[in-house]
Design a protein around this motif. Structure first.
Motif, mmCIF file in Angstrom:
data_model
loop_
_atom_site.group_PDB
_atom_site.id
_atom_site.type_symbol
_atom_site.label_atom_id
_atom_site.label_comp_id
_atom_site.label_asym_id
_atom_site.label_seq_id
_atom_site.Cartn_x
_atom_site.Cartn_y
_atom_site.Cartn_z
ATOM 1 N N HIS A 56 0.840 -1.195 0.000
ATOM 2 C CA HIS A 56 0.000 0.000 0.000
ATOM 3 C C HIS A 56 0.880 1.252 0.000
ATOM 4 O O HIS A 56 0.916 2.027 0.949
ATOM 5 N N THR A 57 1.599 1.411 -1.099
ATOM 6 C CA THR A 57 2.520 2.533 -1.280
ATOM 7 C C THR A 57 2.199 3.217 -2.609
ATOM 8 O O THR A 57 1.506 2.638 -3.463
ATOM 9 N N PRO A 58 2.699 4.443 -2.824
ATOM 10 C CA PRO A 58 2.420 5.139 -4.087
ATOM 11 C C PRO A 58 2.790 4.338 -5.326
ATOM 12 O O PRO A 58 2.038 4.314 -6.311
ATOM 13 N N MET A 59 3.947 3.673 -5.308
ATOM 14 C CA MET A 59 4.403 2.907 -6.469
ATOM 15 C C MET A 59 3.378 1.862 -6.877
ATOM 16 O O MET A 59 3.040 1.720 -8.062
ATOM 17 N N TYR A 60 2.840 1.138 -5.895
ATOM 18 C CA TYR A 60 1.892 0.068 -6.203
ATOM 19 C C TYR A 60 0.479 0.596 -6.408
ATOM 20 O O TYR A 60 -0.346 -0.066 -7.040
ATOM 21 N N TYR A 61 0.205 1.784 -5.911
ATOM 22 C CA TYR A 61 -1.067 2.446 -6.215
ATOM 23 C C TYR A 61 -1.131 2.759 -7.712
ATOM 24 O O TYR A 61 -2.142 2.509 -8.374
ATOM 25 N N PHE A 62 -0.033 3.298 -8.236
ATOM 26 C CA PHE A 62 0.031 3.585 -9.673
ATOM 27 C C PHE A 62 0.048 2.296 -10.492
ATOM 28 O O PHE A 62 -0.541 2.235 -11.576
ATOM 29 N N LEU A 63 0.714 1.276 -9.979
ATOM 30 C CA LEU A 63 0.750 -0.012 -10.685
ATOM 31 C C LEU A 63 -0.639 -0.627 -10.747
ATOM 32 O O LEU A 63 -1.007 -1.239 -11.758
ATOM 33 N N TRP A 64 -1.432 -0.461 -9.682
ATOM 34 C CA TRP A 64 -2.819 -0.936 -9.672
ATOM 35 C C TRP A 64 -3.608 -0.226 -10.775
ATOM 36 O O TRP A 64 -4.365 -0.859 -11.506
ATOM 37 N N ASN A 65 -3.435 1.083 -10.864
ATOM 38 C CA ASN A 65 -4.115 1.852 -11.914
ATOM 39 C C ASN A 65 -3.684 1.398 -13.305
ATOM 40 O O ASN A 65 -4.508 1.295 -14.220
ATOM 41 N N GLY A 233 23.957 -0.949 -4.190
ATOM 42 C CA GLY A 233 22.966 0.111 -3.974
ATOM 43 C C GLY A 233 22.429 0.646 -5.288
ATOM 44 O O GLY A 233 21.235 0.900 -5.430
ATOM 45 N N ARG A 234 23.326 0.837 -6.269
ATOM 46 C CA ARG A 234 22.884 1.295 -7.592
ATOM 47 C C ARG A 234 21.979 0.271 -8.258
ATOM 48 O O ARG A 234 20.983 0.621 -8.883
ATOM 49 N N LYS A 235 22.351 -1.007 -8.108
ATOM 50 C CA LYS A 235 21.552 -2.075 -8.715
ATOM 51 C C LYS A 235 20.161 -2.127 -8.099
ATOM 52 O O LYS A 235 19.159 -2.296 -8.806
ATOM 53 N N ARG A 236 20.083 -1.962 -6.777
ATOM 54 C CA ARG A 236 18.797 -2.006 -6.089
ATOM 55 C C ARG A 236 17.926 -0.829 -6.512
ATOM 56 O O ARG A 236 16.721 -0.976 -6.728
ATOM 57 N N ALA A 237 18.541 0.349 -6.633
ATOM 58 C CA ALA A 237 17.781 1.542 -7.029
ATOM 59 C C ALA A 237 17.303 1.436 -8.472
ATOM 60 O O ALA A 237 16.165 1.783 -8.793
ATOM 61 N N PHE A 238 18.176 0.946 -9.357
ATOM 62 C CA PHE A 238 17.810 0.846 -10.771
ATOM 63 C C PHE A 238 16.760 -0.228 -11.008
ATOM 64 O O PHE A 238 15.948 -0.110 -11.928
ATOM 65 N N SER A 239 16.752 -1.271 -10.170
ATOM 66 C CA SER A 239 15.784 -2.365 -10.357
ATOM 67 C C SER A 239 14.354 -1.891 -10.185
ATOM 68 O O SER A 239 13.418 -2.460 -10.754
ATOM 69 N N THR A 240 14.157 -0.807 -9.390
ATOM 70 C CA THR A 240 12.808 -0.260 -9.215
ATOM 71 C C THR A 240 12.347 0.523 -10.438
ATOM 72 O O THR A 240 11.175 0.843 -10.561
ATOM 73 N N CYS A 241 13.296 0.851 -11.336
ATOM 74 C CA CYS A 241 12.968 1.654 -12.518
ATOM 75 C C CYS A 241 12.965 0.843 -13.812
ATOM 76 O O CYS A 241 12.317 1.243 -14.788
ATOM 77 N N SER A 242 13.702 -0.266 -13.849
ATOM 78 C CA SER A 242 13.909 -0.992 -15.104
ATOM 79 C C SER A 242 12.619 -1.505 -15.711
ATOM 80 O O SER A 242 12.437 -1.442 -16.936
ATOM 81 N N THR A 291 6.296 -8.303 -12.619
ATOM 82 C CA THR A 291 6.421 -9.419 -11.678
ATOM 83 C C THR A 291 7.841 -9.956 -11.650
ATOM 84 O O THR A 291 8.417 -10.194 -10.583
ATOM 85 N N LEU A 292 8.437 -10.164 -12.831
ATOM 86 C CA LEU A 292 9.787 -10.719 -12.904
ATOM 87 C C LEU A 292 10.823 -9.766 -12.326
ATOM 88 O O LEU A 292 11.849 -10.202 -11.791
ATOM 89 N N ARG A 293 10.564 -8.472 -12.425
ATOM 90 C CA ARG A 293 11.523 -7.467 -11.975
ATOM 91 C C ARG A 293 11.261 -6.986 -10.555
ATOM 92 O O ARG A 293 11.987 -6.137 -10.046
ATOM 93 N N ASN A 294 10.245 -7.507 -9.901
ATOM 94 C CA ASN A 294 9.825 -6.941 -8.632
ATOM 95 C C ASN A 294 9.824 -7.987 -7.519
ATOM 96 O O ASN A 294 8.997 -8.900 -7.511
ATOM 97 N N LYS A 295 10.745 -7.838 -6.587
ATOM 98 C CA LYS A 295 10.860 -8.784 -5.476
ATOM 99 C C LYS A 295 9.678 -8.673 -4.520
ATOM 100 O O LYS A 295 9.240 -9.674 -3.942
#
Length: 310
Positions: A56-65, A233-242, A291-295
């Protein structure tokens, strides 16, 4: 609006992708698989993001939309397309044609707005993590989502009203598998240069502006990524955008290719092929990509499956 007052044609015939019977059966099975995949995948994301409180965060609110949009988007075209593969008469009423056109462009333009909002969300999350919750609060998220839906609605309404008011005297053969603006304009028995200019300029402005804003967000994000000292840290941050970047390139690439070129016979044939990508394939790929990119989603899925097994 009573569309019958503006035209002497009561229905259109959709020529589809092919008139070869055997190929139509193969295409029916192929597109049905993609449609079912799209429905199951996007519905799963919608259910998971509602059930799991950690999402229940902004990222997944937009993903729901986005998932809701993809279901509606593909459903505005695919059910009719699948029926036509097996039907002898591939007709659609004039009102049905205008309605399909409206919902297709309404949902499509809403998606480009929503993808821009999602890129801004990622920019704030990576660039200003300490104030992320304060900046992307519930009110801001709802305003961004509502603004995306409303902008898409009025953008589409402009085009569909302009098309609905044109006289159509025949022929009524639409060289597409759904009622898109360009192939329908080809059938109008009057000058459609204003419609085409509006399509290029208004839709072009919307597409290029949202794309530039999205790319600007990622330029800013890249600057923050460079400052992160550890590669982990860079890999973790970029994984949220890829995942989001992949969807952006898929969607914008085909949309710009289709609507920002001059309308010719060859371009209309190419538009049909491009339309398959963003009406059939992309909505089915989106949930797989995320799904594949999101832990977090994979973890939530395992948690739900585990709770159902007991």
């Amino acid at each position: 609006m009573d569309f019958a007052n503006y035209t002497s044609i009561s229905e259109f015939v959709l020529l589809g992708l092919t008139d070869l019977t055997k190929l139509q059966v193969i295409l029916f099975i192929f597109f049905l698989m993609f449609y079912v995949t799209s429905l199951i995948g996007n519905l799963s994301i919608m259910v998971i993001t509602i059930i799991d409180s950690s999402l229940h965060t902004p990222m997944y609110y937009f993903l729901w939309n986005l998932s809701c949009l993809d279901i509606c988007y593909s459903s505005s075209v695919l059910p009719k397309m699948l029926r036509d593969f097996l039907a002898l008469e591939k007709t659609i009423s004039f009102a049905g044609c205008i309605s399909q056109m409206h919902f297709f462009h309404f949902l499509g333009s809403t998606e480009v707005m929503l993808l821009t909002a999602m890129s801004y969300d990622r920019y704030v999350a990576i660039g200003n993590p300490l104030r992320y919750s304060a900046i992307m609060n519930t009110r801001v998220c709802r305003c961004l989502a509502f603004g995306s839906w409303m902008t898409g609605y009025f953008h589409s309404l402009l085009h569909t009203v302009m098309v609905a008011r044109l006289p159509f005297c025949g022929p009524n053969l639409v060289k597409h598998f759904f009622c898109d603006i360009k192939p329908v304009l080809k059938l109008a028995c009057t000058d459609t240069s204003l419609n085409l200019k509006l399509l290029t300029r208004v839709t072009g402005t919307l597409a290029t502006t949202t794309l530039l804003l999205t790319l600007l967000s990622y330029v800013c994000i890249s600057k923050f990524l460079i400052r992160i000292k550890t590669s982990q840290g860079r890999k973790r941050a970029f994984s949220t955008c890829s995942a989001h970047l992949t969807v952006v390139f898929l969607f914008y690439g085909t949309a710009i290719f289709t609507y920002l070129r001059p309308s010719t016979q060859d371009s209309l044939d190419q538009d049909r092929a491009a339309a398959v990508l963003f009406t059939v394939i992309t909505p089915a790929l989106n949930p797989i990509i995320y799904t594949l990119r999101n832990k977090d989603i994979k973890k939530a899925m395992k948690k739900i499956v585990a709770s159902l097994s007991f």
